[in-house]
Design an enzyme around this catalytic site. Structure first.
Site, PDB file in Angstrom:
ATOM      1  N   TYR A 151       0.831  -1.202   0.000  1.00 50.16           N
ATOM      2  CA  TYR A 151       0.000   0.000   0.000  1.00 50.16           C
ATOM      3  C   TYR A 151       0.865   1.252   0.000  1.00 50.16           C
ATOM      4  O   TYR A 151       0.545   2.255  -0.650  1.00 50.16           O
ATOM      5  CB  TYR A 151      -0.934  -0.002   1.206  1.00 50.16           C
ATOM      6  CG  TYR A 151      -1.798   1.245   1.303  1.00 50.16           C
ATOM      7  CD1 TYR A 151      -2.658   1.602   0.267  1.00 50.16           C
ATOM      8  CD2 TYR A 151      -1.758   2.066   2.427  1.00 50.16           C
ATOM      9  CE1 TYR A 151      -3.453   2.739   0.342  1.00 50.16           C
ATOM     10  CE2 TYR A 151      -2.553   3.202   2.514  1.00 50.16           C
ATOM     11  CZ  TYR A 151      -3.393   3.535   1.477  1.00 50.16           C
ATOM     12  OH  TYR A 151      -4.173   4.674   1.559  1.00 50.16           O
ATOM     13  N   ARG A 158       1.370   6.873  -6.854  1.00 48.40           N
ATOM     14  CA  ARG A 158       0.293   7.822  -7.118  1.00 48.40           C
ATOM     15  C   ARG A 158       0.776   9.254  -6.914  1.00 48.40           C
ATOM     16  O   ARG A 158       0.506  10.136  -7.755  1.00 48.40           O
ATOM     17  CB  ARG A 158      -0.894   7.517  -6.198  1.00 48.40           C
ATOM     18  CG  ARG A 158      -2.033   8.527  -6.314  1.00 48.40           C
ATOM     19  CD  ARG A 158      -3.295   8.080  -5.598  1.00 48.40           C
ATOM     20  NE  ARG A 158      -3.096   7.830  -4.181  1.00 48.40           N
ATOM     21  CZ  ARG A 158      -4.083   7.455  -3.346  1.00 48.40           C
ATOM     22  NH1 ARG A 158      -5.320   7.296  -3.809  1.00 48.40           N
ATOM     23  NH2 ARG A 158      -3.829   7.229  -2.071  1.00 48.40           N
ATOM     24  N   TYR A 211      -1.130  12.713   6.978  1.00 47.56           N
ATOM     25  CA  TYR A 211      -0.810  11.634   7.920  1.00 47.56           C
ATOM     26  C   TYR A 211       0.668  11.697   8.321  1.00 47.56           C
ATOM     27  O   TYR A 211       1.531  12.024   7.491  1.00 47.56           O
ATOM     28  CB  TYR A 211      -1.064  10.275   7.274  1.00 47.56           C
ATOM     29  CG  TYR A 211      -2.494   9.788   7.334  1.00 47.56           C
ATOM     30  CD1 TYR A 211      -3.479  10.447   8.078  1.00 47.56           C
ATOM     31  CD2 TYR A 211      -2.874   8.633   6.653  1.00 47.56           C
ATOM     32  CE1 TYR A 211      -4.779   9.987   8.130  1.00 47.56           C
ATOM     33  CE2 TYR A 211      -4.176   8.160   6.696  1.00 47.56           C
ATOM     34  CZ  TYR A 211      -5.117   8.845   7.433  1.00 47.56           C
ATOM     35  OH  TYR A 211      -6.406   8.380   7.485  1.00 47.56           O
ATOM     36  N   ARG A 224     -11.590  13.088   1.734  1.00 50.35           N
ATOM     37  CA  ARG A 224     -12.593  12.201   2.337  1.00 50.35           C
ATOM     38  C   ARG A 224     -13.862  12.132   1.495  1.00 50.35           C
ATOM     39  O   ARG A 224     -14.589  11.141   1.551  1.00 50.35           O
ATOM     40  CB  ARG A 224     -12.933  12.682   3.749  1.00 50.35           C
ATOM     41  CG  ARG A 224     -11.749  12.738   4.697  1.00 50.35           C
ATOM     42  CD  ARG A 224     -11.097  11.386   4.907  1.00 50.35           C
ATOM     43  NE  ARG A 224      -9.950  11.486   5.817  1.00 50.35           N
ATOM     44  CZ  ARG A 224      -9.169  10.471   6.140  1.00 50.35           C
ATOM     45  NH1 ARG A 224      -9.387   9.279   5.620  1.00 50.35           N
ATOM     46  NH2 ARG A 224      -8.159  10.648   6.955  1.00 50.35           N
ATOM     47  N   GLU A 332     -14.524  -1.418   5.278  1.00 52.73           N
ATOM     48  CA  GLU A 332     -14.447  -0.082   4.691  1.00 52.73           C
ATOM     49  C   GLU A 332     -15.723   0.143   3.890  1.00 52.73           C
ATOM     50  O   GLU A 332     -16.217  -0.775   3.224  1.00 52.73           O
ATOM     51  CB  GLU A 332     -13.216   0.051   3.797  1.00 52.73           C
ATOM     52  CG  GLU A 332     -13.080   1.418   3.137  1.00 52.73           C
ATOM     53  CD  GLU A 332     -11.747   1.602   2.419  1.00 52.73           C
ATOM     54  OE1 GLU A 332     -10.700   1.380   3.063  1.00 52.73           O
ATOM     55  OE2 GLU A 332     -11.745   1.949   1.233  1.00 52.73           O
TER      56      GLU A 332
END
Length: 344
Positions: A151, A158, A211, A224, A332
């Site tokens: 991940y 990305r 983060y 979000r 999720e």
């Protein structure tokens, strides 16, 4: 099924596609096939993402079908198959990790960066510069390989592509999710707009792009939620949402509590979206369509009960098995609203 004007979503069994006449496909922007469905039922011109996330309830394969008013332009640029209206573009591509050169980064990082570079090249060329919603899928999301978690490798690829494409990596970023599949290549499908949407954040959570480094050297590049005020009515996409408050996972090993916390987060996002939307535009939990990712199939009953408690029995929901981006997250939930919902 009647043609619905404006953006619409339908969840239907893959096998049911054979019942629709050729002209029905004229208004289809694109499709994601969840599970083991046969993509041969979809005309070759339609952008199609095949996602190896086994369906946990109902038919073994479901289709997520996005439609809008025509006329639509269809094309292929590089590996990206796309279809677009005057205001919105849907695209899909897949890149096998073995098909990319290996340099200083992992194969997954290369594949991710290559995919997004192709997407941004298409969007710049066609004039849909605003990436609205992105869905990312690849196997082994929590596995350690090439010295780091996969991940984290995805996040690095990305972010590199966003920077190379002249896109912001904070603030004005799209709604998105990244899930681990049972197999297959790196697969990306997306919606883009001519006019930039509004990025929505959750006051209960640290923005993902802020983060701390304990979650990896490159932060995730997503908001979000994303709200398209250029659509009538406005369309909202809520990113994959889990049991995270601040930046920490809550309720490890408790899928019931994680499901409940996920809905607290979605409710907070909806409240924030309502704050920035035009007067009279409000989104409620029961107004949305949902895709629910469950890590362990044995947890389906508990997750289903928690979902239905919040959204009722009428809201469209598809439950699939997938691995979530953190190993301690068991569920999720993503959602969308403001568009029409069609029934098969």
């Amino acid at each position: 099924m009647e043609v619905v004007r404006g953006l619409s979503l339908a969840f239907m069994p893959a096998a049911s596609l054979r019942a629709y006449p050729e002209q029905w496909w004229d208004d289809v922007l694109g499709i994601a096939i969840l599970g083991d469905g046969d993509a041969g039922l979809v005309p070759p011109a339609i952008p199609t993402a095949r996602i190896a996330t086994p369906v946990l309830e109902g038919p073994q394969s479901m289709c997520e079908i996005w439609r809008t008013r025509g006329p639509l332009e269809t094309g292929l640029r590089g590996r990206v198959r796309y279809r677009c209206s005057d205001t919105m573009l849907f695209g899909a591509l897949e890149i096998g990790e073995g098909a990319v050169p290996v340099g200083g980064a992992s194969r997954l990082q290369h594949a991710t960066e290559a995919a997004y570079r192709e997407v941004f090249g298409l969007l710049d060329e066609k004039g849909y510069r605003a990436l609205f919603r992105a869905w990312n899928y690849f196997p082994g999301i929590n596995d350690e390989a090439d010295g780091s978690e996969r991940y984290r490798q995805f996040n690095a690829g990305r972010q590199e592509a966003f920077r190379a494409g002249g896109r912001s990596t904070t603030g004005h970023v799209p709604a998105a999710c990244a899930l681990g599949t049972a197999g297959g290549p790196f697969t990306l499908y997306f919606l883009a707009l001519r006019e930039a949407p509004v990025a929505i954040e959750n006051p209960r959570q640290v923005c993902a792009y802020h983060y701390p480094q304990q979650y990896g050297p490159r932060s995730p590049t997503f908001a979000r939620a994303s709200l398209a005020l250029s659509e009538a009515p406005p369309v909202l996409f809520v990113s994959g949402t889990a049991s995270i408050v601040g930046h920490r996972t809550l309720h490890p090993a408790d899928v019931v509590a994680q499901t409940e916390e996920s809905f607290r987060n979605i409710a907070a996002v909806l409240a924030e979206a309502g704050r920035v939307a035009p007067d009279g535009t409000r989104f409620g939990l029961r107004d949305l369509s949902y895709k629910v990712y469950v890590r362990h199939p044995a947890d389906l009953g508990a997750v289903r009960a928690g979902v239905r408690e919040h959204v009722g029995s009428e809201a469209p929901v598809v439950f699939v098995q997938a691995d979530v981006c953190r190993a301690d997250l068991l569920v999720e939930i993503e959602a969308s609203g403001g568009h029409a919902v069609e029934e098969a």
